[in-house]
Scaffold this motif. Structure first.
Motif, PDB file in Angstrom:
ATOM      1  N   GLU A   1       0.812  -1.213   0.000  1.00  0.00           N
ATOM      2  CA  GLU A   1       0.000   0.000   0.000  1.00  0.00           C
ATOM      3  C   GLU A   1       0.848   1.267   0.000  1.00  0.00           C
ATOM      4  N   SER A   2       2.143   1.153  -0.265  1.00  0.00           N
ATOM      5  CA  SER A   2       2.996   2.333  -0.326  1.00  0.00           C
ATOM      6  C   SER A   2       2.690   3.127  -1.595  1.00  0.00           C
ATOM      7  N   ASP A   3       3.215   4.337  -1.652  1.00  0.00           N
ATOM      8  CA  ASP A   3       2.939   5.211  -2.792  1.00  0.00           C
ATOM      9  C   ASP A   3       3.457   4.604  -4.093  1.00  0.00           C
ATOM     10  N   GLY A   4       2.735   4.851  -5.167  1.00  0.00           N
ATOM     11  CA  GLY A   4       3.168   4.381  -6.469  1.00  0.00           C
ATOM     12  C   GLY A   4       2.259   3.306  -7.024  1.00  0.00           C
ATOM     13  N   SER A   5       2.216   3.215  -8.345  1.00  0.00           N
ATOM     14  CA  SER A   5       1.400   2.207  -9.018  1.00  0.00           C
ATOM     15  C   SER A   5       2.091   0.858  -8.961  1.00  0.00           C
ATOM     16  N   ASN A   6       1.369  -0.172  -9.383  1.00  0.00           N
ATOM     17  CA  ASN A   6       1.963  -1.506  -9.451  1.00  0.00           C
ATOM     18  C   ASN A   6       3.160  -1.523 -10.405  1.00  0.00           C
ATOM     19  N   LYS A   7       3.047  -0.746 -11.470  1.00  0.00           N
ATOM     20  CA  LYS A   7       4.154  -0.663 -12.429  1.00  0.00           C
ATOM     21  C   LYS A   7       5.398  -0.067 -11.773  1.00  0.00           C
ATOM     22  N   THR A   8       5.201   1.000 -10.994  1.00  0.00           N
ATOM     23  CA  THR A   8       6.335   1.625 -10.309  1.00  0.00           C
ATOM     24  C   THR A   8       6.984   0.662  -9.326  1.00  0.00           C
ATOM     25  N   LYS A   9       6.154  -0.076  -8.596  1.00  0.00           N
ATOM     26  CA  LYS A   9       6.697  -1.031  -7.623  1.00  0.00           C
ATOM     27  C   LYS A   9       7.448  -2.155  -8.323  1.00  0.00           C
ATOM     28  N   ALA A  10       6.901  -2.621  -9.434  1.00  0.00           N
ATOM     29  CA  ALA A  10       7.572  -3.689 -10.183  1.00  0.00           C
ATOM     30  C   ALA A  10       8.905  -3.203 -10.730  1.00  0.00           C
ATOM     31  N   LEU A  11       8.938  -1.973 -11.237  1.00  0.00           N
ATOM     32  CA  LEU A  11      10.194  -1.411 -11.732  1.00  0.00           C
ATOM     33  C   LEU A  11      11.199  -1.235 -10.587  1.00  0.00           C
ATOM     34  N   SER A  12      10.702  -0.923  -9.393  1.00  0.00           N
ATOM     35  CA  SER A  12      11.578  -0.782  -8.233  1.00  0.00           C
ATOM     36  C   SER A  12      12.241  -2.110  -7.899  1.00  0.00           C
ATOM     37  N   VAL A  13      11.456  -3.187  -7.926  1.00  0.00           N
ATOM     38  CA  VAL A  13      12.010  -4.518  -7.675  1.00  0.00           C
ATOM     39  C   VAL A  13      13.014  -4.886  -8.764  1.00  0.00           C
ATOM     40  N   ALA A  14      12.659  -4.586 -10.008  1.00  0.00           N
ATOM     41  CA  ALA A  14      13.559  -4.894 -11.119  1.00  0.00           C
ATOM     42  C   ALA A  14      14.891  -4.160 -10.973  1.00  0.00           C
ATOM     43  N   LEU A  15      14.825  -2.898 -10.590  1.00  0.00           N
ATOM     44  CA  LEU A  15      16.051  -2.130 -10.380  1.00  0.00           C
ATOM     45  C   LEU A  15      16.895  -2.746  -9.269  1.00  0.00           C
TER      46      LEU A  15
END
Length: 388
Positions: free
Chosen positions: A262-276
């Motif tokens: 439930e942190s800020d950001g869309s699912n796409k942003t979170k997925a990109l964060s994990v990928a990074l």
């Protein structure tokens, strides 16, 4: 706020006013006279002035005057004044410059903004208005950016010397004695979870009266060095510290739910964060992974918590496995003897097959990053489809 109310609050909330001064004979009297309308709780630090400042100060026996034999910088003067203020039992200290740019009649702004919680208040001079020197406006924007990067707090003015300090909540030891002190103190206070906020004030830049002791090249260099150190501390210590603190305060389930899902950001942003995070964790940048992953997360506006967690894919127990896979993946891309199965897994093996390891680790980082990011995106869409 009525004048009588301001006077009463100065006493009730144990507030004093600190004036560091160095060769400001043309303006220091006007500043002191203006403050005396509100309070006699004044501490002046004469920082080795060589003009007539010392003589002017003799006409104020009702205020506390500290005379230093030589000029050692504004930061040093403020630190001495803070110590004196605490010795006298004050809980809050308002600092005001003696060059005449600050208006004493803005003192009620700080007093009125005080609440029951400790807070550090910085006067916002509105650096976009007419009459503000361009170099001052640029320096303030530069300082605002680095303060945000180091603390996550966005302010419009971080260089104003008109401030209110909660004396019990600011650090007791400092490392900078000059202008850069005012950056160090607000950053380190914010790191102690003390709110730092702007309050609106007026400002006057009179070239005929104002005497500035800021040395552009030398002081800007000192400030840049300080910001470099603060950024390193932020990335290598403060971020991991806050992460661990937050984790300890919550159950594992609550931590996952509130700080990740439930942190800020869309699912796409979170997925990109994990990928990074996975990409940095698997890349051959040992020793710099935390610095890189946090810096890139901030730059690309990704989820720093998720990226940091994902970067720990290269925890020490997994390093031999990662090295082995990297060497195996890189083997087909190099000539000569690339067979590593019959050799002992150690650092010498990596040195002897450096190109093979480098190619393999980059391929592994890209593929692992893609798989982790896609898997996270699909998982989050299933758990929280409304945040696409």
């Amino acid at each position: 706020m009525m004048l009588s109310d301001t006077k009463r609050l100065f006493e009730e909330k144990k507030i004093c006013v600190i004036i560091p001064t160095y060769n400001n004979q043309n303006t220091v009297r006007r500043v002191i006279d203006g403050i005396l309308l509100y309070t006699k709780n004044i501490i002046v630090v004469n920082d080795g002035s060589t003009d007539s400042t010392k003589d002017f100060l003799k006409i104020y026996p009702q205020i506390d005057i500290i005379s230093l034999p030589e000029n050692k910088g504004k930061g040093n003067a403020l630190q001495i004044a803070f110590k004196r203020a605490e010795e006298k039992g004050f809980l809050q200290a308002i600092t005001i410059d003696s060059d005449g740019q600050h208006y004493p009649d803005d003192l009620p702004v700080f007093v009125e903004a005080l609440s029951n919680e400790d807070v550090l208040l910085i006067g916002n001079r509105n650096m976009t208005q007419d009459g503000i020197p361009k170099n001052s406006s640029f320096g303030n924007r530069f300082s605002n950016f680095w303060f945000w990067f180091e603390t996550g707090i966005k302010l419009e003015d971080t260089q104003s010397g008109y401030r209110l300090y909660p004396l019990k909540s600011i650090p007791k030891k400092y490392y900078t004695p000059k202008f850069e002190f005012e950056i160090e103190v607000i950053v380190r206070t914010a790191w102690n979870d003390v709110p730092v906020r702007n309050v609106p004030i007026k400002v006057l830049y009179d070239p005929e009266e104002r005497v500035s002791h800021f040395r552009p090249f030398r002081d800007f260099t000192r400030i840049s060095i300080l910001n470099t150190i603060l950024v390193a501390i932020k990335l290598l210590y403060i971020v991991p510290r806050d992460f661990i603190r937050n984790f300890r305060k919550k159950s594992f389930k609550r931590f996952i739910q509130e700080d990740i899902l439930e942190s800020d950001g869309s699912n796409k942003t979170k997925a990109l964060s994990v990928a990074l995070g996975v990409f940095i964790g698997l890349s051959p940048v040992w020793g710099f992974q935390t610095l890189l992953v946090i810096s890139l997360s901030v730059f690309f506006k990704l989820n720093k918590v998720l990226a940091f967690i994902a970067s720990n894919v290269s925890l020490p127990p997994l390093i031999p496995i990662i090295i082995f896979i990297s060497l195996s993946v890189g083997a087909p891309f190099v000539d000569g003897n690339s067979d590593i199965f019959g050799e002992e897994m150690n650092i010498e093996l990596v040195k002897n097959h450096a190109l093979q390891y480098l190619i393999g680790s980059i391929i592994l980082a890209f593929s692992g990053s893609a798989i982790a990011g896609l898997s996270t995106f699909l998982f989050l869409n299933k758990m929280n489809p409304d945040s696409k």
